[in-house]
Design a protein around this motif. Structure first.
Motif, mmCIF file in Angstrom:
data_model
loop_
_atom_site.group_PDB
_atom_site.id
_atom_site.type_symbol
_atom_site.label_atom_id
_atom_site.label_comp_id
_atom_site.label_asym_id
_atom_site.label_seq_id
_atom_site.Cartn_x
_atom_site.Cartn_y
_atom_site.Cartn_z
ATOM 1 N N THR A 50 42.196 76.787 -10.533
ATOM 2 C CA THR A 50 40.988 76.082 -10.979
ATOM 3 C C THR A 50 41.280 74.741 -11.647
ATOM 4 O OG1 THR A 50 41.051 77.332 -13.063
ATOM 5 C CG2 THR A 50 39.689 78.221 -11.278
ATOM 6 N N ALA A 51 42.551 74.467 -11.954
ATOM 7 C CA ALA A 51 42.892 73.198 -12.603
ATOM 8 C C ALA A 51 42.571 72.028 -11.675
ATOM 9 C CB ALA A 51 44.371 73.173 -12.984
ATOM 10 N N SER A 52 42.214 70.909 -12.257
ATOM 11 C CA SER A 52 41.864 69.721 -11.477
ATOM 12 C C SER A 52 43.098 69.164 -10.773
ATOM 13 C CB SER A 52 41.263 68.650 -12.382
ATOM 14 O OG SER A 52 42.250 68.179 -13.298
ATOM 15 N N VAL A 53 42.852 68.351 -9.757
ATOM 16 C CA VAL A 53 43.951 67.697 -9.045
ATOM 17 C C VAL A 53 44.731 66.798 -10.002
ATOM 18 C CG1 VAL A 53 44.547 66.102 -7.179
ATOM 19 C CG2 VAL A 53 42.740 67.816 -6.842
ATOM 20 N N SER A 63 34.556 80.641 -8.952
ATOM 21 C CA SER A 63 34.134 81.868 -8.263
ATOM 22 C C SER A 63 35.133 82.265 -7.179
ATOM 23 C CB SER A 63 32.744 81.679 -7.645
ATOM 24 O OG SER A 63 32.738 80.572 -6.747
ATOM 25 N N THR A 64 35.609 81.288 -6.419
ATOM 26 C CA THR A 64 36.581 81.570 -5.364
ATOM 27 C C THR A 64 37.917 82.000 -5.957
ATOM 28 O OG1 THR A 64 35.524 79.946 -3.909
ATOM 29 C CG2 THR A 64 37.770 80.620 -3.356
ATOM 30 N N ALA A 65 38.340 81.325 -7.026
ATOM 31 C CA ALA A 65 39.607 81.676 -7.674
ATOM 32 C C ALA A 65 39.574 83.103 -8.202
ATOM 33 C CB ALA A 65 39.908 80.695 -8.799
ATOM 34 N N ASN A 66 38.452 83.505 -8.792
ATOM 35 C CA ASN A 66 38.325 84.878 -9.297
ATOM 36 C C ASN A 66 38.410 85.890 -8.165
ATOM 37 O OD1 ASN A 66 38.028 84.089 -11.971
ATOM 38 N ND2 ASN A 66 35.799 84.006 -11.863
ATOM 39 N N ALA A 67 37.795 85.562 -7.022
ATOM 40 C CA ALA A 67 37.840 86.459 -5.872
ATOM 41 C C ALA A 67 39.257 86.547 -5.303
ATOM 42 C CB ALA A 67 36.866 85.980 -4.798
ATOM 43 N N VAL A 68 39.959 85.411 -5.249
ATOM 44 C CA VAL A 68 41.349 85.404 -4.770
ATOM 45 C C VAL A 68 42.214 86.281 -5.667
ATOM 46 C CG1 VAL A 68 43.423 83.971 -4.521
ATOM 47 C CG2 VAL A 68 41.233 83.167 -3.630
ATOM 48 N N TYR A 69 42.052 86.123 -6.965
ATOM 49 C CA TYR A 69 42.822 86.901 -7.931
ATOM 50 C C TYR A 69 42.579 88.402 -7.747
ATOM 51 C CZ TYR A 69 43.939 88.958 -12.491
ATOM 52 O OH TYR A 69 44.415 89.761 -13.495
ATOM 53 N N GLY A 70 41.314 88.794 -7.647
ATOM 54 C CA GLY A 70 40.999 90.205 -7.476
ATOM 55 C C GLY A 70 41.550 90.772 -6.185
ATOM 56 N N THR A 71 41.436 89.998 -5.106
ATOM 57 C CA THR A 71 41.929 90.465 -3.812
ATOM 58 C C THR A 71 43.447 90.558 -3.804
ATOM 59 O OG1 THR A 71 40.028 89.413 -2.752
ATOM 60 C CG2 THR A 71 41.871 90.034 -1.332
ATOM 61 N N TYR A 72 44.107 89.609 -4.449
ATOM 62 C CA TYR A 72 45.566 89.661 -4.553
ATOM 63 C C TYR A 72 46.009 90.941 -5.253
ATOM 64 C CZ TYR A 72 50.126 88.791 -6.694
ATOM 65 O OH TYR A 72 51.417 88.920 -7.127
ATOM 66 N N ASP A 307 40.656 94.608 -15.054
ATOM 67 C CA ASP A 307 41.564 93.628 -14.460
ATOM 68 C C ASP A 307 40.975 92.222 -14.368
ATOM 69 O OD1 ASP A 307 43.851 95.084 -14.265
ATOM 70 O OD2 ASP A 307 43.539 95.747 -12.212
ATOM 71 N N GLN A 308 39.787 92.020 -14.931
ATOM 72 C CA GLN A 308 39.273 90.660 -15.047
ATOM 73 C C GLN A 308 39.914 89.919 -16.220
ATOM 74 O OE1 GLN A 308 34.996 90.025 -14.576
ATOM 75 N NE2 GLN A 308 34.810 91.967 -13.487
ATOM 76 N N ALA A 309 40.819 90.602 -16.919
ATOM 77 C CA ALA A 309 41.530 89.955 -18.020
ATOM 78 C C ALA A 309 42.285 88.728 -17.550
ATOM 79 C CB ALA A 309 42.495 90.951 -18.679
ATOM 80 N N GLY A 310 42.834 88.801 -16.345
ATOM 81 C CA GLY A 310 43.611 87.676 -15.837
ATOM 82 C C GLY A 310 42.791 86.633 -15.106
ATOM 83 N N SER A 311 41.502 86.879 -14.923
ATOM 84 C CA SER A 311 40.667 85.915 -14.205
ATOM 85 C C SER A 311 39.565 85.393 -15.121
ATOM 86 C CB SER A 311 40.076 86.557 -12.937
ATOM 87 O OG SER A 311 39.355 87.743 -13.242
ATOM 88 N N VAL A 312 38.454 86.105 -15.221
ATOM 89 C CA VAL A 312 37.309 85.627 -15.997
ATOM 90 C C VAL A 312 37.673 85.421 -17.467
ATOM 91 C CG1 VAL A 312 34.956 86.153 -16.725
ATOM 92 C CG2 VAL A 312 35.686 86.729 -14.404
ATOM 93 N N ALA A 446 39.430 94.745 -5.713
ATOM 94 C CA ALA A 446 38.805 94.047 -4.583
ATOM 95 C C ALA A 446 37.329 93.791 -4.839
ATOM 96 C CB ALA A 446 38.996 94.854 -3.298
ATOM 97 N N ILE A 447 36.608 94.830 -5.247
ATOM 98 C CA ILE A 447 35.189 94.663 -5.542
ATOM 99 C C ILE A 447 35.017 93.820 -6.801
ATOM 100 C CG2 ILE A 447 33.055 95.875 -6.126
ATOM 101 C CD1 ILE A 447 34.041 98.223 -4.464
ATOM 102 N N GLY A 448 35.912 94.012 -7.774
ATOM 103 C CA GLY A 448 35.843 93.215 -9.000
ATOM 104 C C GLY A 448 36.013 91.734 -8.737
ATOM 105 N N GLY A 449 36.854 91.399 -7.764
ATOM 106 C CA GLY A 449 37.011 89.991 -7.402
ATOM 107 C C GLY A 449 35.720 89.398 -6.868
ATOM 108 N N GLN A 450 34.978 90.188 -6.107
ATOM 109 C CA GLN A 450 33.692 89.724 -5.586
ATOM 110 C C GLN A 450 32.660 89.634 -6.707
ATOM 111 O OE1 GLN A 450 33.259 88.645 -2.520
ATOM 112 N NE2 GLN A 450 35.277 89.252 -1.772
ATOM 113 N N VAL A 451 32.656 90.650 -7.586
ATOM 114 C CA VAL A 451 31.727 90.647 -8.723
ATOM 115 C C VAL A 451 31.988 89.446 -9.629
ATOM 116 C CG1 VAL A 451 31.188 91.865 -10.881
ATOM 117 C CG2 VAL A 451 31.277 93.135 -8.725
ATOM 118 N N ALA A 452 33.276 89.124 -9.820
ATOM 119 C CA ALA A 452 33.642 88.036 -10.730
ATOM 120 C C ALA A 452 33.148 86.675 -10.249
ATOM 121 C CB ALA A 452 35.159 87.997 -10.912
ATOM 122 N N ARG A 453 32.761 86.575 -8.982
ATOM 123 C CA ARG A 453 32.155 85.329 -8.498
ATOM 124 C C ARG A 453 30.906 84.985 -9.313
ATOM 125 N NH1 ARG A 453 33.649 83.647 -3.213
ATOM 126 N NH2 ARG A 453 34.839 85.165 -1.986
#
Length: 493
Positions: A50-53, A63-72, A307-312, A446-453
């Motif tokens: 999520t960091a800027s360029v 939202s996408t980063a959270n989903a990637v994290y959950g799916t990973y 496991d949203q500790a590492g994302s949201v 997996a579902i948590g990654g989608q929810v975290a969006r």
């Protein structure tokens, strides 16, 4: 296949590790460094995505980063199933751990390359390697002891301390390097950690005796060739599918994340359907599996939030907490070390409590308590988010309190669930049930990654309060129907 004489009875040169087989030190350090690499990378992953360029990040939407994290996370646990099969039928646990460690290290080194594509290629390698290493190193620890050895549980307790020790140290190192200097330097530190793990595993192999030396149920001759052919065809089919998606312009981060989420859920449904419809299991075993299905759902719901500790929560720590201490702003990822240190402190207390309570508190009740505590952590998080409305930075002690409540919930559910898995398993599926327990985490993540969006589009207080109260409600439901679930368990507590 293990030798007739237990390894613990013949440590080389009479040397021991805290009174246990010397081989335990080799496996302890391997697991510690593997967890160092895993949690070290995970602590900065979403922050990097999520960091800027301008800050050398990928500028991916939250939202996408959270989903990637959950799916990973989900894929890491899902791959434990084929990883266990490869060890049992093809190459044995010892070589699975070795090659798994090598592939994990390669994945982290790929992520250390400062290019946009490397993060996803590296994660794919780490997933494959962890699938080989994670389930099989635990199997090897068990091989060090006779099945009824009184030191077996103590050996696993020491081993699991290695997990949390690595998880505690990792964010402190990778977080500082990644957030303060360069993201890829943080990923590189994780790679070096896994390299240490592989090196000491190779050097310590003489301590392992026969533990994990050979497959327990090897495929031979035509059966082996048939299995390898099928693996090759499945791999080719996956590559073709990815190529088709790429040519059709559908090979995007979101499409892959969504596909993998669907696969995780379908694999789980198929696994339960296979067991529950198997005519070879007894009526009592089928009843116990119905009880286990409820426990599985409760566990998946628990990991969805936990496991949203590492994302949201990690993003909240970076953007909305006052981390200034005497003029030094400590990295947000350092807060990821709170969880493992609390587990190290709390695990002996939880073990003592469950021992004192005995059978007076059933497994479904413990699961219900875990869900309620997990939900209350998000209710508290809603209060923290409300305090941050308007741009005010809040104290990081809010997150420390949230993690403390979550750890109390984890200690009520996770080790209890692992024990219940072994006790409720049908005899025919006894060796596969640990993989099924890992699937609960995979589905939840997996579902948590989608929810975290939703955390990006919903007001944060609303997001935390909604899912916190949902977890509390589910936990209360588990407590209300604990007696019925216990009846399905047919004599198992």
């Amino acid at each position: 296949m293990t030798s007739d004489a237990p390894v613990e009875a013949r440590p080389p040169g009479g040397k021991t590790f805290f009174g246990h087989p010397r081989a335990l030190s080799t496996l302890f350090l391997t697991e510690m460094w593997e967890r160092f690499s895993f949690y070290g990378m995970r602590a900065i992953l979403v922050l990097y995505l999520t960091a800027s360029v301008a800050d050398d990040g990928l500028a991916i939407r939250e939202s996408t980063a959270n989903a990637v994290y959950g799916t990973y996370n989900a894929m890491v646990y899902l791959m434990a199933l084929p990883g266990g099969w490869v060890a049992d039928r093809l190459i044995g646990a010892r070589r699975s751990v070795l090659w798994g460690g090598v592939v994990i290290a390669a994945g982290h080194y790929v992520m250390a390359i400062p290019a946009r594509w490397t993060v996803f290629a590296g994660m794919a390698l780490i997933v494959l390697g962890t699938g080989l290493l994670k389930p099989n190193i635990s199997t090897m620890v068990g091989d060090l002891y006779d099945r009824d050895s009184p030191r077996r549980d103590a050996g696993f307790s020491i081993f699991y301390m290695g997990i949390n020790l690595g998880a505690f140290i990792a964010p402190l190192v990778t977080g500082f390097l990644g957030e303060k200097i360069n993201w890829h330097l943080g990923f590189g530190a994780a790679a070096i950690g896994m390299t240490f793990g592989v090196a000491q595993y190779v050097l310590g192999r003489r301590n392992l005796g026969e533990a994990g030396a050979r497959p327990v149920d090897p495929l031979l001759g035509a059966d082996r060739r048939r299995a390898l052919t099928r693996i090759g065809l499945v791999t080719l089919a996956v590559l073709v599918l990815l190529a088709v998606l790429a040519l059709a312009g559908l090979f995007t981060v979101n499409s892959v994340v969504n596909l993998l989420t669907i696969v995780t859920v379908l694999v789980t449904i198929g696994y339960f359907a296979r067991i529950l419809t198997d005519q070879e299991i007894s009526g009592t075993e089928r009843s116990r599996m119905k009880a286990y299905l409820w426990l599985f759902v409760f566990a998946a719901a628990f990991w969805l939030i936990y496991d949203q500790a590492g994302s949201v929560l990690n993003i909240f720590a970076a953007d909305k907490t006052d981390r200034d201490v005497l003029g030094f702003t400590f990295p947000a990822s350092w807060l990821q070390s709170v969880n493992p240190i609390l587990i190290i402190i709390g695990a002996p207390l939880a073990a003592w409590l469950w021992l004192r309570l005995g059978h007076r508190v059933s497994t479904p009740v413990k699961f219900g308590v875990g869900l309620v505590l997990n939900g209350l952590s998000f209710v508290l998080m809603a209060a923290a988010a409300q305090a941050a409305v308007g741009g005010d930075l809040v104290s990081p002690w809010w997150l420390v309190a949230v993690y403390a409540i979550q750890v109390a919930g984890e200690l009520s559910l996770s080790p209890v669930g692992l024990s219940a898995t072994t006790k409720l398993a049908p005899v025919k599926y006894a060796s596969q049930m640990l993989g099924l327990w890992f699937l609960a985490t995979a589905v939840g993540d997996a579902i948590g990654g989608q929810v975290a969006r939703l955390a990006e589009s919903w007001p944060e207080p609303t997001y935390f309060l909604t899912f916190g109260l949902a977890s509390v409600a589910l936990g209360l439901g588990a407590l209300m129907f604990a007696r019925q679930i216990r009846q399905l368990m047919a004599g198992i507590h």
